[in-house]
Design a protein around this motif. Structure first.
Motif, PDB file in Angstrom:
ATOM      1  N   LEU A 121       0.827  -1.195   0.000  1.00 33.30           N
ATOM      2  CA  LEU A 121       0.000   0.000   0.000  1.00 33.30           C
ATOM      3  C   LEU A 121       0.867   1.253   0.000  1.00 33.30           C
ATOM      4  CD1 LEU A 121      -2.780  -1.052   2.543  1.00 33.30           C
ATOM      5  CD2 LEU A 121      -2.973  -0.905   0.062  1.00 33.30           C
ATOM      6  N   SER A 122       1.967   1.224   0.725  1.00 29.95           N
ATOM      7  CA  SER A 122       2.867   2.372   0.755  1.00 29.95           C
ATOM      8  C   SER A 122       3.483   2.608  -0.611  1.00 29.95           C
ATOM      9  CB  SER A 122       3.966   2.153   1.802  1.00 29.95           C
ATOM     10  OG  SER A 122       3.409   2.043   3.091  1.00 29.95           O
ATOM     11  N   GLU A 123       3.837   1.515  -1.304  1.00 27.11           N
ATOM     12  CA  GLU A 123       4.411   1.653  -2.635  1.00 27.11           C
ATOM     13  C   GLU A 123       3.404   2.253  -3.603  1.00 27.11           C
ATOM     14  OE1 GLU A 123       5.735  -2.202  -3.652  1.00 27.11           O
ATOM     15  OE2 GLU A 123       7.389  -2.233  -2.211  1.00 27.11           O
ATOM     16  N   ASP A 124       2.124   1.825  -3.506  1.00 27.70           N
ATOM     17  CA  ASP A 124       1.098   2.384  -4.372  1.00 27.70           C
ATOM     18  C   ASP A 124       0.931   3.873  -4.116  1.00 27.70           C
ATOM     19  OD1 ASP A 124       0.667  -0.067  -5.479  1.00 27.70           O
ATOM     20  OD2 ASP A 124      -1.061  -0.563  -4.222  1.00 27.70           O
ATOM     21  N   ASN A 125       0.989   4.272  -2.840  1.00 30.23           N
ATOM     22  CA  ASN A 125       0.861   5.676  -2.498  1.00 30.23           C
ATOM     23  C   ASN A 125       2.015   6.476  -3.087  1.00 30.23           C
ATOM     24  OD1 ASN A 125      -0.157   7.998  -1.123  1.00 30.23           O
ATOM     25  ND2 ASN A 125       1.401   7.676   0.444  1.00 30.23           N
ATOM     26  N   ASP A 126       3.236   5.906  -3.060  1.00 27.51           N
ATOM     27  CA  ASP A 126       4.396   6.590  -3.616  1.00 27.51           C
ATOM     28  C   ASP A 126       4.261   6.759  -5.125  1.00 27.51           C
ATOM     29  OD1 ASP A 126       5.506   6.790  -1.135  1.00 27.51           O
ATOM     30  OD2 ASP A 126       6.771   5.016  -1.330  1.00 27.51           O
ATOM     31  N   ILE A 127       3.582   5.824  -5.792  1.00 28.59           N
ATOM     32  CA  ILE A 127       3.412   5.916  -7.237  1.00 28.59           C
ATOM     33  C   ILE A 127       2.491   7.076  -7.601  1.00 28.59           C
ATOM     34  CG2 ILE A 127       2.436   4.763  -9.260  1.00 28.59           C
ATOM     35  CD1 ILE A 127       3.369   2.119  -8.052  1.00 28.59           C
ATOM     36  N   MET A 128       1.372   7.212  -6.913  1.00 31.84           N
ATOM     37  CA  MET A 128       0.402   8.250  -7.239  1.00 31.84           C
ATOM     38  C   MET A 128       0.743   9.597  -6.619  1.00 31.84           C
ATOM     39  SD  MET A 128      -3.299   6.297  -7.133  1.00 31.84           S
ATOM     40  CE  MET A 128      -4.140   7.763  -7.741  1.00 31.84           C
ATOM     41  N   PHE A 129       1.291   9.583  -5.417  1.00 29.45           N
ATOM     42  CA  PHE A 129       1.525  10.843  -4.708  1.00 29.45           C
ATOM     43  C   PHE A 129       2.950  10.951  -4.170  1.00 29.45           C
ATOM     44  CE2 PHE A 129      -3.047  10.013  -4.329  1.00 29.45           C
ATOM     45  CZ  PHE A 129      -3.568  11.206  -4.819  1.00 29.45           C
ATOM     46  N   PRO A 130       3.946  10.836  -5.039  1.00 29.50           N
ATOM     47  CA  PRO A 130       5.319  11.073  -4.588  1.00 29.50           C
ATOM     48  C   PRO A 130       5.516  12.567  -4.341  1.00 29.50           C
ATOM     49  CG  PRO A 130       5.286  10.810  -6.954  1.00 29.50           C
ATOM     50  CD  PRO A 130       3.891  10.520  -6.480  1.00 29.50           C
ATOM     51  N   PRO A 131       6.614  12.962  -3.730  1.00 27.77           N
ATOM     52  CA  PRO A 131       6.852  14.385  -3.435  1.00 27.77           C
ATOM     53  C   PRO A 131       6.756  15.293  -4.658  1.00 27.77           C
ATOM     54  CG  PRO A 131       8.399  13.024  -2.219  1.00 27.77           C
ATOM     55  CD  PRO A 131       7.653  12.100  -3.127  1.00 27.77           C
ATOM     56  N   ILE A 132       7.190  14.805  -5.826  1.00 29.15           N
ATOM     57  CA  ILE A 132       7.160  15.665  -7.009  1.00 29.15           C
ATOM     58  C   ILE A 132       5.727  16.012  -7.408  1.00 29.15           C
ATOM     59  CG2 ILE A 132       7.135  13.795  -8.723  1.00 29.15           C
ATOM     60  CD1 ILE A 132       9.075  15.542 -10.385  1.00 29.15           C
ATOM     61  N   VAL A 133       4.783  15.109  -7.132  1.00 31.83           N
ATOM     62  CA  VAL A 133       3.374  15.380  -7.416  1.00 31.83           C
ATOM     63  C   VAL A 133       2.788  16.307  -6.360  1.00 31.83           C
ATOM     64  CG1 VAL A 133       1.067  14.353  -7.537  1.00 31.83           C
ATOM     65  CG2 VAL A 133       2.992  13.236  -8.672  1.00 31.83           C
ATOM     66  N   CYS A 134       3.070  16.000  -5.106  1.00 33.43           N
ATOM     67  CA  CYS A 134       2.469  16.758  -4.006  1.00 33.43           C
ATOM     68  C   CYS A 134       3.003  18.181  -3.900  1.00 33.43           C
ATOM     69  CB  CYS A 134       2.696  16.018  -2.689  1.00 33.43           C
ATOM     70  SG  CYS A 134       1.904  14.392  -2.617  1.00 33.43           S
ATOM     71  N   HIS A 135       4.289  18.373  -4.178  1.00 32.31           N
ATOM     72  CA  HIS A 135       4.915  19.678  -3.942  1.00 32.31           C
ATOM     73  C   HIS A 135       5.308  20.424  -5.217  1.00 32.31           C
ATOM     74  CE1 HIS A 135       5.092  18.749   0.331  1.00 32.31           C
ATOM     75  NE2 HIS A 135       5.608  17.576   0.025  1.00 32.31           N
ATOM     76  N   HIS A 136       5.400  19.717  -6.338  1.00 32.29           N
ATOM     77  CA  HIS A 136       5.860  20.365  -7.566  1.00 32.29           C
ATOM     78  C   HIS A 136       4.940  20.049  -8.748  1.00 32.29           C
ATOM     79  CE1 HIS A 136       9.570  21.432  -5.502  1.00 32.29           C
ATOM     80  NE2 HIS A 136       9.646  20.185  -5.086  1.00 32.29           N
ATOM     81  N   GLY A 137       3.683  19.842  -8.453  1.00 33.07           N
ATOM     82  CA  GLY A 137       2.737  19.543  -9.514  1.00 33.07           C
ATOM     83  C   GLY A 137       1.353  20.068  -9.186  1.00 33.07           C
ATOM     84  N   THR A 138       0.473  19.984 -10.174  1.00 33.73           N
ATOM     85  CA  THR A 138      -0.920  20.400 -10.018  1.00 33.73           C
ATOM     86  C   THR A 138      -1.827  19.209 -10.303  1.00 33.73           C
ATOM     87  OG1 THR A 138      -0.456  22.683 -10.695  1.00 33.73           O
ATOM     88  CG2 THR A 138      -2.735  21.925 -10.891  1.00 33.73           C
ATOM     89  N   ILE A 139      -2.850  19.045  -9.477  1.00 37.95           N
ATOM     90  CA  ILE A 139      -3.880  18.041  -9.727  1.00 37.95           C
ATOM     91  C   ILE A 139      -5.068  18.761 -10.355  1.00 37.95           C
ATOM     92  CG2 ILE A 139      -5.302  16.212  -8.762  1.00 37.95           C
ATOM     93  CD1 ILE A 139      -2.263  15.825  -8.437  1.00 37.95           C
ATOM     94  N   LEU A 140      -5.463  18.331 -11.538  1.00 34.93           N
ATOM     95  CA  LEU A 140      -6.580  18.943 -12.258  1.00 34.93           C
ATOM     96  C   LEU A 140      -7.822  18.074 -12.091  1.00 34.93           C
ATOM     97  CD1 LEU A 140      -7.657  21.103 -14.254  1.00 34.93           C
ATOM     98  CD2 LEU A 140      -6.919  19.581 -16.113  1.00 34.93           C
ATOM     99  N   ILE A 141      -8.909  18.684 -11.605  1.00 32.84           N
ATOM    100  CA  ILE A 141     -10.155  17.951 -11.381  1.00 32.84           C
ATOM    101  C   ILE A 141     -11.242  18.529 -12.270  1.00 32.84           C
ATOM    102  CG2 ILE A 141     -11.871  17.217  -9.695  1.00 32.84           C
ATOM    103  CD1 ILE A 141      -9.856  17.571  -7.509  1.00 32.84           C
ATOM    104  N   SER A 142     -11.743  17.734 -13.207  1.00 34.19           N
ATOM    105  CA  SER A 142     -12.888  18.163 -14.009  1.00 34.19           C
ATOM    106  C   SER A 142     -14.161  17.901 -13.212  1.00 34.19           C
ATOM    107  CB  SER A 142     -12.934  17.390 -15.331  1.00 34.19           C
ATOM    108  OG  SER A 142     -13.249  16.029 -15.104  1.00 34.19           O
ATOM    109  N   GLY A 143     -15.178  18.735 -13.428  1.00 28.30           N
ATOM    110  CA  GLY A 143     -16.353  18.631 -12.568  1.00 28.30           C
ATOM    111  C   GLY A 143     -15.978  18.972 -11.139  1.00 28.30           C
ATOM    112  N   GLY A 144     -15.038  19.895 -11.006  1.00 29.52           N
ATOM    113  CA  GLY A 144     -14.438  20.176  -9.703  1.00 29.52           C
ATOM    114  C   GLY A 144     -15.372  20.784  -8.685  1.00 29.52           C
TER     115      GLY A 144
END
Length: 271
Positions: free
Chosen positions: A56-79
């Motif tokens: 489970l920790s590995e899956d979390n690292d795949i979707m939400f590693p530091p580069i995603v959380c701190h250096h990226g944007t999450i785009l939500i349609s129907g936000g």
């Protein structure tokens, strides 16, 4: 001649602590029986072994590693929907995401009207944003309009926070039986899910968005017999098919989740 209904055999029963084993077995494609998870009224906590915790920790690292959380944007349609607002809070609180863009055809002024069904959800999200020092911006754009989606994602690609995750939750909820189905109605209902998902798929490739995940919300209603949900179900079926296509043909990150009714969020929450 009378016949009796019988349970599917063989049946494999799992205890609550084996729930991940059960799901992994089903996902392997080797389960030709009925898989059942026994639910009890026990107050005992769900115990997972260390192997499952590591997975489970590995899956979390795949979707939400530091580069995603701190250096990226999450785009939500129907936000502006309850699901988009709830997911935003969860990502900020539980995954440490710092930047989210809520994309909607509606304006921020409409979202902040007290008569808006999602007004309370919006207030809770703003409180979470302040508490966790995150950034949530609103982008007025139609997910079914290629140019608007392209301009938004391309603009973000030229910043220090490109789109690294997409959540497609746009939906039009209008049930109608087949007897009352028209081409105009079907096009209207399918646009948000089908055209919106395909445009997000195309644009993120054209702009070379460094995606770590591409999440689409389908529905468990797609697997149930509901005579008035043919248009809605067709849209969900497309999302599942697109997920297979992205994974099998393009080797792109993707996940299509068949959600049931979600407590506190989702299109049926306030009906």
């Amino acid at each position: 001649m009378q016949s009796k209904l019988k349970a599917i055999e063989p049946t494999v029963v799992h205890e609550p602590s084996q729930v991940i084993d059960a799901f992994m077995r089903c996902n392997s494609g080797q389960a030709m029986d009925k898989t059942v998870v026994r639910l009890t009224n026990s107050n005992e906590s769900l115990c997972l072994n260390s192997i499952h915790h590591n997975n489970l920790s590995e899956d979390n690292d795949i979707m939400f590693p530091p580069i995603v959380c701190h250096h990226g944007t999450i785009l939500i349609s129907g936000g502006f929907g309850g699901l988009g607002l709830t997911m935003s809070r969860w990502m900020i609180e539980k995954r440490g995401v710092k930047r989210i863009i809520l994309m909607s055809r509606r304006t921020l002024a409409e979202l902040e009207q007290t008569s808006n069904p999602q007004y309370d959800d919006w207030l809770r999200l703003k409180q979470t944003v302040n508490e966790y020092e995150a950034h949530v911006d609103v982008a007025q754009a139609d997910v079914t309009n290629f140019d608007q989606v392209y301009d938004l994602i391309e603009k973000l690609s030229r910043t220090s926070y490109p789109v690294r995750g997409v959540i497609h939750s746009a939906v039009v909820a209008e049930d109608r039986t087949l007897a009352k189905m028209t081409q105009e109605y079907l096009a209207h209902v399918l646009a948000a899910k089908v055209r919106g998902a395909w445009i997000l798929h195309q644009v993120t490739q054209l702009t070379h968005a460094p995606l770590h995940f591409f999440l689409m919300f389908s529905s468990i209603r797609n697997h149930l017999l509901e005579v008035a949900s043919s248009g809605y179900n067709a849209g969900n079926q497309f999302l599942d098919a697109l997920a297979h296509y992205r994974m099998a043909q393009e080797n792109l990150p993707v996940l299509s989740v068949s959600l049931p009714a979600v407590s506190g969020a989702g299109m049926f929450h306030r009906q």
